[in-house]
Write a protein that holds these residues in place. Structure first.
Motif, PDB file in Angstrom:
ATOM      1  N   GLN A   1      36.656 139.110  69.995  1.00 36.31           N
ATOM      2  CA  GLN A   1      35.481 138.279  69.698  1.00 36.31           C
ATOM      3  C   GLN A   1      35.111 137.410  70.901  1.00 36.31           C
ATOM      4  O   GLN A   1      33.932 137.229  71.206  1.00 36.31           O
ATOM      5  N   ALA A   2      36.103 136.886  71.598  1.00 35.63           N
ATOM      6  CA  ALA A   2      35.845 136.061  72.788  1.00 35.63           C
ATOM      7  C   ALA A   2      35.167 136.883  73.889  1.00 35.63           C
ATOM      8  O   ALA A   2      34.296 136.369  74.598  1.00 35.63           O
ATOM      9  N   LEU A   3      35.546 138.142  74.009  1.00 36.31           N
ATOM     10  CA  LEU A   3      34.885 139.002  74.997  1.00 36.31           C
ATOM     11  C   LEU A   3      33.403 139.154  74.683  1.00 36.31           C
ATOM     12  O   LEU A   3      32.562 139.121  75.587  1.00 36.31           O
ATOM     13  N   GLY A   4      33.074 139.304  73.414  1.00 38.86           N
ATOM     14  CA  GLY A   4      31.668 139.395  73.013  1.00 38.86           C
ATOM     15  C   GLY A   4      30.913 138.113  73.328  1.00 38.86           C
ATOM     16  O   GLY A   4      29.787 138.147  73.823  1.00 38.86           O
ATOM     17  N   ARG A   5      31.531 136.973  73.051  1.00 44.03           N
ATOM     18  CA  ARG A   5      30.891 135.682  73.366  1.00 44.03           C
ATOM     19  C   ARG A   5      30.685 135.536  74.862  1.00 44.03           C
ATOM     20  O   ARG A   5      29.675 134.988  75.319  1.00 44.03           O
ATOM     21  N   GLN A   6      31.624 136.037  75.629  1.00 45.18           N
ATOM     22  CA  GLN A   6      31.508 135.963  77.085  1.00 45.18           C
ATOM     23  C   GLN A   6      30.307 136.768  77.576  1.00 45.18           C
ATOM     24  O   GLN A   6      29.598 136.329  78.484  1.00 45.18           O
ATOM     25  N   GLU A   7      30.053 137.913  76.996  1.00 39.80           N
ATOM     26  CA  GLU A   7      28.894 138.725  77.390  1.00 39.80           C
ATOM     27  C   GLU A   7      27.588 137.994  77.058  1.00 39.80           C
ATOM     28  O   GLU A   7      26.641 138.029  77.835  1.00 39.80           O
ATOM     29  N   TYR A   8      27.550 137.320  75.915  1.00 40.30           N
ATOM     30  CA  TYR A   8      26.370 136.540  75.551  1.00 40.30           C
ATOM     31  C   TYR A   8      26.188 135.383  76.544  1.00 40.30           C
ATOM     32  O   TYR A   8      25.076 135.137  77.023  1.00 40.30           O
ATOM     33  N   ARG A   9      27.269 134.681  76.867  1.00 41.47           N
ATOM     34  CA  ARG A   9      27.184 133.562  77.822  1.00 41.47           C
ATOM     35  C   ARG A   9      26.703 134.032  79.189  1.00 41.47           C
ATOM     36  O   ARG A   9      25.965 133.330  79.873  1.00 41.47           O
ATOM     37  N   GLU A  10      27.103 135.211  79.584  1.00 42.34           N
ATOM     38  CA  GLU A  10      26.641 135.782  80.854  1.00 42.34           C
ATOM     39  C   GLU A  10      25.125 135.968  80.819  1.00 42.34           C
ATOM     40  O   GLU A  10      24.430 135.638  81.789  1.00 42.34           O
ATOM     41  N   LEU A  11      24.605 136.489  79.721  1.00 45.26           N
ATOM     42  CA  LEU A  11      23.159 136.661  79.585  1.00 45.26           C
ATOM     43  C   LEU A  11      22.451 135.315  79.648  1.00 45.26           C
ATOM     44  O   LEU A  11      21.467 135.155  80.374  1.00 45.26           O
ATOM     45  N   VAL A  12      22.941 134.336  78.917  1.00 44.92           N
ATOM     46  CA  VAL A  12      22.327 133.004  78.907  1.00 44.92           C
ATOM     47  C   VAL A  12      22.384 132.377  80.300  1.00 44.92           C
ATOM     48  O   VAL A  12      21.405 131.776  80.762  1.00 44.92           O
ATOM     49  N   SER A  13      23.496 132.521  80.972  1.00 48.74           N
ATOM     50  CA  SER A  13      23.648 131.953  82.307  1.00 48.74           C
ATOM     51  C   SER A  13      22.625 132.546  83.270  1.00 48.74           C
ATOM     52  O   SER A  13      21.967 131.820  84.035  1.00 48.74           O
ATOM     53  N   HIS A  42      14.243 128.938  88.032  1.00 46.72           N
ATOM     54  CA  HIS A  42      13.513 129.285  89.248  1.00 46.72           C
ATOM     55  C   HIS A  42      12.057 129.646  88.959  1.00 46.72           C
ATOM     56  O   HIS A  42      11.174 129.347  89.767  1.00 46.72           O
ATOM     57  N   LEU A  43      11.793 130.263  87.827  1.00 50.75           N
ATOM     58  CA  LEU A  43      10.392 130.517  87.461  1.00 50.75           C
ATOM     59  C   LEU A  43       9.644 129.201  87.244  1.00 50.75           C
ATOM     60  O   LEU A  43       8.478 129.072  87.640  1.00 50.75           O
ATOM     61  N   LEU A  44      10.318 128.241  86.620  1.00 50.27           N
ATOM     62  CA  LEU A  44       9.691 126.924  86.439  1.00 50.27           C
ATOM     63  C   LEU A  44       9.414 126.272  87.788  1.00 50.27           C
ATOM     64  O   LEU A  44       8.320 125.723  88.007  1.00 50.27           O
ATOM     65  N   LYS A  45      10.368 126.319  88.671  1.00 54.54           N
ATOM     66  CA  LYS A  45      10.159 125.746  90.006  1.00 54.54           C
ATOM     67  C   LYS A  45       9.003 126.466  90.702  1.00 54.54           C
ATOM     68  O   LYS A  45       8.150 125.834  91.324  1.00 54.54           O
ATOM     69  N   ALA A  65      18.854 125.069  79.759  1.00 53.17           N
ATOM     70  CA  ALA A  65      19.595 124.929  81.006  1.00 53.17           C
ATOM     71  C   ALA A  65      18.690 125.177  82.213  1.00 53.17           C
ATOM     72  O   ALA A  65      18.881 124.577  83.276  1.00 53.17           O
ATOM     73  N   GLY A  66      17.699 126.040  82.059  1.00 47.99           N
ATOM     74  CA  GLY A  66      16.750 126.295  83.140  1.00 47.99           C
ATOM     75  C   GLY A  66      15.934 125.067  83.484  1.00 47.99           C
ATOM     76  O   GLY A  66      15.666 124.790  84.660  1.00 47.99           O
ATOM     77  N   VAL A  67      15.527 124.315  82.470  1.00 41.91           N
ATOM     78  CA  VAL A  67      14.803 123.057  82.714  1.00 41.91           C
ATOM     79  C   VAL A  67      15.710 122.093  83.473  1.00 41.91           C
ATOM     80  O   VAL A  67      15.281 121.448  84.437  1.00 41.91           O
ATOM     81  N   ASP A  68      16.961 122.000  83.059  1.00 40.93           N
ATOM     82  CA  ASP A  68      17.902 121.116  83.753  1.00 40.93           C
ATOM     83  C   ASP A  68      18.058 121.526  85.213  1.00 40.93           C
ATOM     84  O   ASP A  68      18.092 120.675  86.102  1.00 40.93           O
ATOM     85  N   LEU A  69      18.135 122.827  85.471  1.00 43.32           N
ATOM     86  CA  LEU A  69      18.229 123.315  86.841  1.00 43.32           C
ATOM     87  C   LEU A  69      16.988 122.902  87.632  1.00 43.32           C
ATOM     88  O   LEU A  69      17.092 122.397  88.756  1.00 43.32           O
ATOM     89  N   ALA A  70      15.812 123.109  87.051  1.00 41.51           N
ATOM     90  CA  ALA A  70      14.563 122.748  87.732  1.00 41.51           C
ATOM     91  C   ALA A  70      14.495 121.241  87.996  1.00 41.51           C
ATOM     92  O   ALA A  70      14.044 120.813  89.058  1.00 41.51           O
ATOM     93  N   LEU A  71      14.955 120.446  87.059  1.00 43.38           N
ATOM     94  CA  LEU A  71      14.968 118.997  87.264  1.00 43.38           C
ATOM     95  C   LEU A  71      15.897 118.601  88.409  1.00 43.38           C
ATOM     96  O   LEU A  71      15.566 117.736  89.226  1.00 43.38           O
ATOM     97  N   ARG A  72      17.071 119.232  88.461  1.00 45.66           N
ATOM     98  CA  ARG A  72      18.038 118.937  89.517  1.00 45.66           C
ATOM     99  C   ARG A  72      17.513 119.310  90.892  1.00 45.66           C
ATOM    100  O   ARG A  72      17.816 118.653  91.883  1.00 45.66           O
ATOM    101  N   PRO A  77       9.287 115.088  87.293  1.00 40.55           N
ATOM    102  CA  PRO A  77       9.774 114.451  86.061  1.00 40.55           C
ATOM    103  C   PRO A  77       9.868 115.457  84.912  1.00 40.55           C
ATOM    104  O   PRO A  77       9.194 116.495  84.925  1.00 40.55           O
ATOM    105  N   LEU A  78      10.664 115.142  83.940  1.00 41.03           N
ATOM    106  CA  LEU A  78      10.864 115.999  82.771  1.00 41.03           C
ATOM    107  C   LEU A  78       9.547 116.372  82.113  1.00 41.03           C
ATOM    108  O   LEU A  78       9.351 117.513  81.687  1.00 41.03           O
ATOM    109  N   ARG A  79       8.623 115.442  82.037  1.00 39.39           N
ATOM    110  CA  ARG A  79       7.344 115.698  81.354  1.00 39.39           C
ATOM    111  C   ARG A  79       6.523 116.799  82.026  1.00 39.39           C
ATOM    112  O   ARG A  79       5.580 117.320  81.436  1.00 39.39           O
TER     113      ARG A  79
END
Length: 152
Positions: free
Chosen positions: A40-52, A60-63, A110-117, A122-124
Motif C-alpha cells: 500500500q505504501a508503494l502505491g501511495r508513493q506513486e501518487y506522491r510522485e505524480l503530485v510532486s 512554473h506555469l503560474l510563474k 504546492a505549485g502556488v507555494d512554489l510560485a510564491l517562493r 503576492p498571493l492574491r
C-alpha cells in the motif's frame, strides 16, 4: 529471528527474506501484515510522485503566466521536463489516471507555494483554484510551447 522483529530491526534484511520466501512460494514464511502495508505504501508513493511533478509543473506555469517578464530557459526546460515525466509516469502507472483531479488539486496548492517562493508576487496574484485542465497543463503547446527550442 521472527518476522515482525526483523521488520522492525532490519528492514533491508526483512525485504530480502520476504523476497526469497515469495520466490520459493514459502507461504508460511511471509509476513502478511507488513507485506500488505508496504505494498500500500508503494502505491501511495506513486501518487506522491505524480503530485510532486504536478506541483513543479503548475508552479512554473503560474510563474510563466503571471510573471512573463522573468521567463527563462530554466523555466522553459523545467516545464518541458515535468510534462514528459508526468506522461511517462502515467504510462507506467495507468491506474493513477483515476486520481488525476485529486492530484491536480493537491499539486496546485504546492505549485502556488512554489510560485510564491520564486517570485515577488503576492498571493492574491494567483487564482484560488487551478485554472488549468490536466490535459492542457501537460500538452506541449499549452501556455509555454515546449515543442520547439527556447526562443527567449
Amino acid at each position: 529471528m521472527d518476522k515482525p522483529f526483523l521488520y522492525d530491526q532490519d528492514f533491508y534484511g526483512w525485504t530480502q527474506q520476504q523476497a526469497k520466501a515469495l520466490e520459493q512460494r514459502l507461504v508460511m514464511e511471509l509476513d502478511w501484515q507488513h507485506l500488505q502495508e508496504e505494498i500500500q505504501a508503494l502505491g501511495r508513493q506513486e501518487y506522491r510522485e505524480l503530485v510532486s511533478r504536478l506541483s513543479v509543473l503548475l508552479g512554473h506555469l503560474l510563474k510563466w503566466e503571471f510573471q512573463p517578464e522573468q521567463r527563462s530557459r530554466s523555466w522553459f526546460l523545467t516545464i518541458r521536463e515535468q510534462r514528459r515525466a508526468i506522461r511517462r509516469h502515467l504510462r507506467q502507472n495507468p491506474s493513477l489516471k483515476s486520481r488525476i483531479e485529486e492530484a491536480l488539486l493537491d499539486g496546485f496548492e504546492a505549485g502556488v507555494d512554489l510560485a510564491l517562493r520564486e517570485t515577488n508576487l503576492p498571493l492574491r496574484t494567483f487564482p484560488e483554484y487551478c485554472p488549468y485542465l490536466f490535459d492542457d497543463a501537460i500538452a506541449d503547446n499549452f501556455l509555454c510551447d515546449t515543442r520547439q527550442d527556447w526562443e527567449g
